[in-house]
Design a protein around this motif. Sequence first.
Motif, PDB file in Angstrom:
ATOM      1  N   VAL A 174       8.497   7.280   4.862  1.00  0.00           N
ATOM      2  CA  VAL A 174       8.245   5.838   4.887  1.00  0.00           C
ATOM      3  C   VAL A 174       9.057   5.198   6.013  1.00  0.00           C
ATOM      4  O   VAL A 174      10.101   5.727   6.411  1.00  0.00           O
ATOM      5  CB  VAL A 174       8.588   5.169   3.538  1.00  0.00           C
ATOM      6  N   PRO A 177       1.777   4.014  -4.103  1.00  0.00           N
ATOM      7  CA  PRO A 177       1.929   5.457  -4.330  1.00  0.00           C
ATOM      8  C   PRO A 177       3.377   5.851  -4.614  1.00  0.00           C
ATOM      9  O   PRO A 177       3.637   6.756  -5.422  1.00  0.00           O
ATOM     10  CB  PRO A 177       1.419   6.106  -3.034  1.00  0.00           C
ATOM     11  N   TYR A 179       5.646  13.332   6.345  1.00  0.00           N
ATOM     12  CA  TYR A 179       5.657  11.892   6.570  1.00  0.00           C
ATOM     13  C   TYR A 179       6.857  11.282   5.858  1.00  0.00           C
ATOM     14  O   TYR A 179       7.235  11.725   4.778  1.00  0.00           O
ATOM     15  CB  TYR A 179       4.348  11.306   6.010  1.00  0.00           C
ATOM     16  N   GLY A 183       0.812  -1.223   0.000  1.00  0.00           N
ATOM     17  CA  GLY A 183       0.000   0.000   0.000  1.00  0.00           C
ATOM     18  C   GLY A 183       0.843   1.269   0.000  1.00  0.00           C
ATOM     19  O   GLY A 183       0.361   2.343  -0.371  1.00  0.00           O
ATOM     20  N   LEU A 184       2.113   1.167   0.438  1.00  0.00           N
ATOM     21  CA  LEU A 184       3.028   2.311   0.436  1.00  0.00           C
ATOM     22  C   LEU A 184       3.839   2.353  -0.856  1.00  0.00           C
ATOM     23  O   LEU A 184       4.186   3.425  -1.361  1.00  0.00           O
ATOM     24  CB  LEU A 184       4.010   2.235   1.612  1.00  0.00           C
ATOM     25  N   PHE A 206       7.328  12.164  -2.600  1.00  0.00           N
ATOM     26  CA  PHE A 206       7.661  10.832  -3.144  1.00  0.00           C
ATOM     27  C   PHE A 206       6.424  10.075  -3.614  1.00  0.00           C
ATOM     28  O   PHE A 206       6.535   9.176  -4.443  1.00  0.00           O
ATOM     29  CB  PHE A 206       8.436  10.004  -2.098  1.00  0.00           C
ATOM     30  N   ALA A 207       5.240  10.467  -3.091  1.00  0.00           N
ATOM     31  CA  ALA A 207       4.007   9.738  -3.426  1.00  0.00           C
ATOM     32  C   ALA A 207       3.195  10.426  -4.528  1.00  0.00           C
ATOM     33  O   ALA A 207       2.130   9.953  -4.892  1.00  0.00           O
ATOM     34  CB  ALA A 207       3.156   9.556  -2.183  1.00  0.00           C
TER      35      ALA A 207
HETATM   36  C1  DHB Z   1       2.039   7.195   1.834  1.00  0.00           C
HETATM   37  C2  DHB Z   1       1.820   7.838   3.048  1.00  0.00           C
HETATM   38  C3  DHB Z   1       0.937   8.884   3.139  1.00  0.00           C
HETATM   39  O1  DHB Z   1       0.690   9.572   4.273  1.00  0.00           O
HETATM   40  C4  DHB Z   1       0.244   9.257   2.021  1.00  0.00           C
HETATM   41  O2  DHB Z   1      -0.629  10.258   2.180  1.00  0.00           O
HETATM   42  C5  DHB Z   1       0.438   8.623   0.818  1.00  0.00           C
HETATM   43  C6  DHB Z   1       1.353   7.593   0.731  1.00  0.00           C
HETATM   44  C7  DHB Z   1       2.992   6.062   1.732  1.00  0.00           C
HETATM   45  O3  DHB Z   1       3.571   5.670   2.729  1.00  0.00           O
HETATM   46  O4  DHB Z   1       3.176   5.518   0.625  1.00  0.00           O
END
Ligand code: DHB
Length: 296
Positions: free
Chosen positions: A199, A74, A197, A70-71, A250-251
Amino acid sequence: MTNDFLQTPAVQTLLDRSAGIDQPGGDARLKAITRDLLEGLMATIIKHDITESEFWQAISFLQNGAQELGLIVPGVGLEHFMDLVMDERDAEAGRTGGTPRTIEGPLYVAGAPIVEGDANLTSDPDETGTLRMQGQVTGPDGEPVKDAILHVWHANSKGFYSHFDPTGEQTPFNNRRRIKLGDDGRYSFHSKMPNGYSVPPQGATDVLMQALGRHGNRPAHVHFFIEAPGYRTLTTQINFGDDPFARDDFAFGTRDGLLPVPERDGIDAGIVFDFSLQRATSHDEEEFSARARAEA
Ligand code: DHB
Ligand code: FE
């Protein structure tokens, strides 16, 4: 070896059998998609002369990184690509206008408290500043949208989301609410300031980003779903326009029109942001996508 190898009977028969093309049962659409996906992977293996060791390393990466898919989605831009595809389908159907959609990301949690009025999103103590956000939800003719529910969620000052916080420090639904709006479509909330944020260090996404010479950072941002009877559910987010990663997310979740610059006052900040919804053309469009989401 060239791509002609893919056209040999050995490979084509393998693809037909793998995707169940030669079987009466199963789902025809799924068969066609599976066949094309496999053929695309095979073409990549041939084009790049992928060795047996590289192949199995890639399989291991996917196996070990499965919880972070899921990470990764994106991070490699596929979630943003889906937005571009939906935008293009809209444009082809002559549907324009409204606040741009952008990625949901993997960190929504269903079941957040439903509140009304000027909402406080934060239940945990935190010594950082306060974020205030307010604005109005309107429709295509500028009409206030009635009876909307604004789902809002964001990270805390350390960039961690409740429910997914590796430190285990946050209470359930910290910085997550569903705000029930009235007839005027106006919303306002306050919360502790979110930070950008990153990863999880050394996780699969981080490993991939580093191997690609990239980073895994997002600017500070606030996520929204807006649902209202008669309107198309909007998935979007605002990213702080003055964050160092505002143009280097990055996303790929930052988009023009979704980068307000907060009005700063010391450690506090305010953002005024209006949302514009499209009218729903089917009941489906009033619903959420079928994506699997965490629940608490
Ligand atoms: C990711 C984290 C986020 O907070 C977000 O809004 C979109 C993607 C991620 O970890 O891929
Ligand atoms: Fe996020």
